[in-house]
Design a protein around this motif. Structure first.
Motif, short mmCIF file in Angstrom:
data_model
loop_
_atom_site.label_atom_id
_atom_site.label_comp_id
_atom_site.label_asym_id
_atom_site.label_seq_id
_atom_site.Cartn_x
_atom_site.Cartn_y
_atom_site.Cartn_z
N PHE A 7 0.86 -1.18 0.00
CA PHE A 7 0.00 0.00 0.00
C PHE A 7 0.89 1.23 0.00
CE2 PHE A 7 0.91 -0.94 4.39
CZ PHE A 7 1.10 0.30 4.98
N LYS A 8 0.32 2.35 -0.41
CA LYS A 8 1.06 3.61 -0.45
C LYS A 8 0.14 4.74 -0.01
CE LYS A 8 3.98 2.05 -4.17
NZ LYS A 8 4.73 2.33 -5.34
N GLN A 9 0.75 5.74 0.61
CA GLN A 9 0.00 6.91 1.03
C GLN A 9 0.05 7.95 -0.08
OE1 GLN A 9 1.14 8.48 4.82
NE2 GLN A 9 -0.38 10.11 4.77
N ARG A 10 -1.07 8.57 -0.37
CA ARG A 10 -1.17 9.62 -1.39
C ARG A 10 -1.87 10.82 -0.79
NH1 ARG A 10 2.31 7.09 -3.88
NH2 ARG A 10 1.92 5.95 -5.80
N GLY A 15 -4.85 18.41 0.17
CA GLY A 15 -3.81 18.14 1.15
C GLY A 15 -4.11 17.00 2.09
N THR A 16 -5.33 16.48 2.11
CA THR A 16 -5.63 15.35 2.98
C THR A 16 -5.05 14.08 2.36
OG1 THR A 16 -7.78 14.99 1.92
CG2 THR A 16 -7.75 16.37 3.89
N SER A 17 -4.69 13.15 3.22
CA SER A 17 -4.05 11.93 2.73
C SER A 17 -5.03 10.76 2.71
CB SER A 17 -2.84 11.58 3.59
OG SER A 17 -3.25 11.31 4.91
N PHE A 18 -4.70 9.78 1.88
CA PHE A 18 -5.46 8.53 1.77
C PHE A 18 -4.48 7.45 1.36
CE2 PHE A 18 -5.41 10.34 -2.42
CZ PHE A 18 -5.38 9.28 -3.30
N PHE A 19 -4.94 6.20 1.37
CA PHE A 19 -4.07 5.07 1.03
C PHE A 19 -4.61 4.34 -0.20
CE2 PHE A 19 -3.10 5.89 5.42
CZ PHE A 19 -1.72 5.77 5.45
N ILE A 20 -3.68 3.88 -1.02
CA ILE A 20 -4.02 3.02 -2.15
C ILE A 20 -3.45 1.63 -1.87
CG2 ILE A 20 -4.17 4.88 -3.84
CD1 ILE A 20 -1.39 4.05 -4.86
N THR A 50 -10.51 3.46 1.56
CA THR A 50 -10.93 4.34 2.65
C THR A 50 -10.27 3.91 3.96
OG1 THR A 50 -12.86 2.96 3.09
CG2 THR A 50 -13.16 4.81 1.58
N PHE A 51 -9.31 3.00 3.88
CA PHE A 51 -8.69 2.42 5.07
C PHE A 51 -7.58 3.30 5.63
CE2 PHE A 51 -9.78 -1.50 2.51
CZ PHE A 51 -10.98 -1.70 3.15
N ASP A 52 -7.35 3.14 6.92
CA ASP A 52 -6.21 3.82 7.55
C ASP A 52 -4.96 2.95 7.37
OD1 ASP A 52 -6.49 1.73 9.39
OD2 ASP A 52 -7.22 3.01 10.99
N CYS A 56 -4.52 -1.10 6.28
CA CYS A 56 -3.78 -1.47 5.07
C CYS A 56 -2.68 -2.47 5.39
CB CYS A 56 -3.20 -0.23 4.39
SG CYS A 56 -4.47 0.83 3.64
N LYS A 57 -1.94 -2.23 6.46
CA LYS A 57 -0.88 -3.17 6.86
C LYS A 57 -1.46 -4.56 7.12
CE LYS A 57 2.39 0.00 9.01
NZ LYS A 57 2.99 0.47 10.27
N ALA A 58 -2.61 -4.61 7.79
CA ALA A 58 -3.24 -5.89 8.12
C ALA A 58 -3.75 -6.60 6.87
CB ALA A 58 -4.40 -5.67 9.09
N LEU A 59 -4.08 -5.86 5.82
CA LEU A 59 -4.62 -6.46 4.60
C LEU A 59 -3.55 -7.06 3.68
CD1 LEU A 59 -7.37 -3.87 3.66
CD2 LEU A 59 -7.70 -6.23 4.45
N VAL A 60 -2.30 -6.65 3.85
CA VAL A 60 -1.23 -7.18 3.00
C VAL A 60 -1.17 -8.70 3.15
CG1 VAL A 60 1.27 -7.23 2.61
CG2 VAL A 60 0.11 -5.04 3.03
#
Length: 132
Positions: A7-10, A15-20, A50-52, A56-60
């Motif tokens: 996953f990566k943060q974008r 300016g708000t961040s989200f994860f792909i 929409t995950f934090d 995301c770490k848990a989904l890997v």
């Protein structure tokens, strides 16, 4: 099946961040045009989430039913980071959930079956029967 491999943060424009999530399909053997030898590869695609970060770490490592498919898009520039070479691409790799694949396949089968006159019966097409 595809696997979540990272996953990566974008950042959004505001300016708000989200994860792909980075998805990877199964291994494929591809023939090199330059060497004539096969090499192993896998298609990758990215999907927004929409995950934090913790989720995301848990989904890997998780798998999802579906595939990664080529989608034609408007031409865009792409730079190969290792060489600096700039390419113009006209496709992207996208994740297609299995339910979409199944629906497409069923639609194709339905279309073929609607035109069942194209199939033969004992080596003689239905069109030949109609002419008799």
């Amino acid at each position: 099946m595809v696997r979540i491999v990272g996953f990566k943060q974008r950042e959004k424009e505001d300016g708000t961040s989200f994860f792909i999530l980075e998805l990877q399909g199964g291994i494929e053997m591809t023939l090199s045009k330059e060497t004539g030898q096969f090499y192993a590869t896998a298609k990758k695609a990215y999907v927004t989430s929409t995950f934090d970060e913790q989720t995301c770490k848990a989904l890997v490592g998780s798998e999802m039913p579906g595939s990664i498919q080529k989608k034609e898009v408007e031409p865009y520039n792409y730079v190969i980071q290792e060489t600096g070479e700039e390419l113009v691409l006209q496709h992207r790799w996208v994740f297609v959930p299995e339910s979409d694949n199944t629906a497409r396949q069923e639609k194709l089968v339905d279309q073929l079956m609607a035109d069942n006159y194209i199939f033969s019966r004992n080596g003689v097409s239905d069109l030949a029967h109609q002419a008799i």
